[in-house]
Design a protein around this motif. Structure first.
Motif, mmCIF file in Angstrom:
data_model
loop_
_atom_site.group_PDB
_atom_site.id
_atom_site.type_symbol
_atom_site.label_atom_id
_atom_site.label_comp_id
_atom_site.label_asym_id
_atom_site.label_seq_id
_atom_site.Cartn_x
_atom_site.Cartn_y
_atom_site.Cartn_z
ATOM 1 N N UNK A 53 0.836 -1.209 0.000
ATOM 2 C CA UNK A 53 0.000 0.000 0.000
ATOM 3 C C UNK A 53 0.866 1.251 0.000
ATOM 4 N N UNK A 54 1.919 1.247 0.815
ATOM 5 C CA UNK A 54 2.828 2.390 0.859
ATOM 6 C C UNK A 54 3.572 2.578 -0.461
ATOM 7 N N UNK A 55 3.760 1.479 -1.195
ATOM 8 C CA UNK A 55 4.441 1.543 -2.489
ATOM 9 C C UNK A 55 3.495 1.940 -3.615
ATOM 10 N N UNK A 56 2.221 2.197 -3.271
ATOM 11 C CA UNK A 56 1.273 2.660 -4.273
ATOM 12 C C UNK A 56 0.349 1.588 -4.839
ATOM 13 N N UNK A 57 0.437 0.378 -4.312
ATOM 14 C CA UNK A 57 -0.419 -0.707 -4.789
ATOM 15 C C UNK A 57 -1.601 -0.873 -3.837
ATOM 16 N N UNK A 58 -2.469 0.125 -3.843
ATOM 17 C CA UNK A 58 -3.588 0.174 -2.902
ATOM 18 C C UNK A 58 -4.548 -1.000 -3.085
ATOM 19 N N UNK A 59 -4.780 -1.422 -4.318
ATOM 20 C CA UNK A 59 -5.756 -2.477 -4.598
ATOM 21 C C UNK A 59 -5.158 -3.876 -4.603
ATOM 22 N N UNK A 60 -3.918 -4.038 -4.196
ATOM 23 C CA UNK A 60 -3.297 -5.367 -4.191
ATOM 24 C C UNK A 60 -4.036 -6.266 -3.207
ATOM 25 N N UNK A 61 -4.312 -7.474 -3.648
ATOM 26 C CA UNK A 61 -4.993 -8.449 -2.794
ATOM 27 C C UNK A 61 -4.100 -9.662 -2.614
ATOM 28 N N UNK A 62 -4.263 -10.318 -1.489
ATOM 29 C CA UNK A 62 -3.494 -11.516 -1.192
ATOM 30 C C UNK A 62 -4.447 -12.641 -0.797
ATOM 31 N N UNK A 63 -5.115 -13.211 -1.774
ATOM 32 C CA UNK A 63 -6.043 -14.287 -1.415
ATOM 33 C C UNK A 63 -5.281 -15.527 -0.947
ATOM 34 N N UNK A 64 -5.851 -16.195 0.003
ATOM 35 C CA UNK A 64 -5.278 -17.437 0.500
ATOM 36 C C UNK A 64 -6.120 -18.568 -0.050
ATOM 37 N N UNK A 65 -5.497 -19.493 -0.697
ATOM 38 C CA UNK A 65 -6.238 -20.615 -1.251
ATOM 39 C C UNK A 65 -5.383 -21.871 -1.186
ATOM 40 N N UNK A 66 -6.057 -22.985 -1.228
ATOM 41 C CA UNK A 66 -5.390 -24.281 -1.212
ATOM 42 C C UNK A 66 -5.955 -25.095 -2.364
ATOM 43 N N UNK A 67 -5.097 -25.725 -3.094
ATOM 44 C CA UNK A 67 -5.528 -26.598 -4.179
ATOM 45 C C UNK A 67 -4.813 -27.925 -4.078
ATOM 46 N N UNK A 68 -5.402 -28.915 -4.672
ATOM 47 C CA UNK A 68 -4.758 -30.232 -4.715
ATOM 48 C C UNK A 68 -4.140 -30.406 -6.094
ATOM 49 N N UNK A 69 -2.904 -30.840 -6.107
ATOM 50 C CA UNK A 69 -2.177 -31.012 -7.363
ATOM 51 C C UNK A 69 -1.651 -32.433 -7.461
ATOM 52 N N UNK A 70 -1.640 -32.944 -8.666
ATOM 53 C CA UNK A 70 -1.165 -34.292 -8.940
ATOM 54 C C UNK A 70 -0.074 -34.234 -9.999
ATOM 55 N N UNK A 71 0.701 -35.293 -10.127
ATOM 56 C CA UNK A 71 1.699 -35.320 -11.194
ATOM 57 C C UNK A 71 1.043 -35.115 -12.565
ATOM 58 N N UNK A 72 1.773 -34.510 -13.484
ATOM 59 C CA UNK A 72 1.240 -34.116 -14.791
ATOM 60 C C UNK A 72 0.598 -35.258 -15.570
#
Length: 82
Positions: free
Chosen positions: A5-24
């Motif tokens: 915010x101090x650097x001017x990125x007032x609208x920056x969001x930091x969503x927290x999420x969890x996903x499950x990932x598997x080998x390709x």
């Protein structure tokens, strides 16, 4: 070091999420089965109440929607970092 915010990125969001990932190369039938079973578990009253008690909103996505979501998050985070 300034905050975002101090650097001017007032609208920056930091969503927290969890996903499950598997080998390709995990077979699609396994991916679909795992997604289905996780969605069922998250829909049960006991799991829903435990998740809610943690202050978490549970949201399930198809594998393709999660892929799109993750790619957008990575692009947004990279742009913010630059």
């Amino acid at each position: 070091m300034p905050t975002t915010a101090e650097a001017g990125f007032i609208d920056a969001e930091y969503p927290f999420w969890i996903g499950m990932f598997l080998p390709a190369r995990t077979p699609r039938t396994i991916v679909d089965k795992l997604q289905s079973e996780v969605a069922k578990a998250l829909a049960t009253p006991s799991v829903r109440s435990k998740v809610a008690a943690l202050g978490v909103d549970s949201l399930t996505m198809s594998p393709s929607k999660l892929d799109t979501f993750v790619r957008k998050q990575m692009a947004a985070d990279a742009a913010l970092a630059k």
